[in-house]
Design an enzyme around this catalytic site. Structure first.
Site, PDB file in Angstrom:
ATOM      1  N   PRO A  90       0.834  -1.215   0.000  1.00  0.00           N
ATOM      2  CG  PRO A  90      -0.768  -1.562   1.646  1.00  0.00           C
ATOM      3  CD  PRO A  90       0.548  -2.071   1.140  1.00  0.00           C
ATOM      4  CD  GLU A  91       3.622   2.422  -4.277  1.00  0.00           C
ATOM      5  OE1 GLU A  91       3.809   3.550  -4.767  1.00  0.00           O
ATOM      6  OE2 GLU A  91       3.929   1.378  -4.874  1.00  0.00           O
TER       7      GLU A  91
END
Ligand SMILES: [Zn+2]
Length: 272
Positions: free
Chosen positions: A2-3
């Protein structure tokens, strides 16, 4: 992993369900992912608190509790946080934190590859991150000059500088590759040689992040939003995961190399 866009999507999808909820019961089943302040106990710290806000800095979700306390949550390689209107939801050996909300269901933090992190914040949830998280890539106060000043003082490859969360936070492997493609910058170009190109690179960074948020993040395998839904951004990627396919700008074939241990996707013809 997850960015920024995925964590922002989690924040937005969880907010209507968590805001104002009171945590009735909490279970922290993996102590090794917790960073606990001296003399505190995670359950005592959490149970009975009200969730007063959800924020984000870089790739951290900031869960604000009453009295300026809270948790800064990192999702590691594959973490997610899902709200279930009715308990029990999915609770298995990969579910490391469960909160039961009074009359508002349950929220579960799950991380199959266990590199996530929960940082306890007894006073100020964004302050607790200190200098380990630099200015957020979407912070409106960040401009091209400051961006260049932060990243440009190095002969390291520009991609490595973009991934360094202490400088500018939020970009991981997917969006660093995408932003460099849009800016026409070769990932291995030395950061110190980008004079005059910082404004354009920052614009590309913001463009790819904003588009990805609009498509609710990128799912390759594990990522889900706060309701358990996949993101829709994958089909909008230009280079990441597209090795051997035609560059959307010049039709050369997208290549992949390894830079600092990370797979790096780029067009050998129009990025320099
Ligand atoms: Zn190209």
């Amino acid at each position: 992993m997850p960015e920024l866009p995925e964590v922002e999507t989690l924040k937005r999808s969880l907010t209507p369900h968590l805001l104002g909820a009171v945590i009735m019961e909490a279970r922290f089943s993996r102590r090794d992912i917790l960073e606990i302040s001296p003399g505190e106990d995670p359950n005592r710290f959490t149970v009975g608190s009200q969730i007063t806000g959800l924020g984000r800095k870089g790739k951290y979700l900031l869960v604000e509790l009453d009295h300026r306390r809270g948790w800064a949550v990192h999702f590691g390689m594959s973490g997610t946080m899902i709200h279930y209107p009715e308990a029990p939801g999915l609770v298995d050996q990969h579910t490391h934190v469960v909160w039961d909300l009074r009359g508002r269901g349950r929220v579960c933090y799950r991380a199959p590859r266990r590199f996530g992190r929960w940082i306890m914040a007894p006073s100020g949830v964004s302050e607790v991150l200190g200098d380990r998280v630099g200015v957020d890539a979407l912070d409106p106060n960040l401009d091209g000059d400051r961006f260049g000043a932060l990243l440009g003082q190095s002969r390291s490859p520009i991609k490595s500088r973009l991934l360094n969360q202490r400088l500018v936070s939020g970009l991981g492997n997917i969006y660093a590759d995408e932003a460099l493609f849009y800016a026409g910058v070769d990932p291995i170009r030395r950061a110190s040689t980008l004079e005059g190109r910082w404004e354009g690179l920052l614009e590309s960074v913001r463009g790819v992040l904003t588009e990805a948020i609009r498509h609710r993040g990128t799912t390759f395998s594990t990522y889900r939003d706060g309701q358990g839904c996949e993101g829709g951004n994958r089909q909008h990627l230009s280079v990441y995961g597209r090795v051997g396919q035609a560059c959307p700008r010049c039709a050369a074939l997208i290549q992949r190399s390894v830079l600092g241990g990370r797979g790096t996707h780029y067009c050998p013809s129009c990025q320099n």
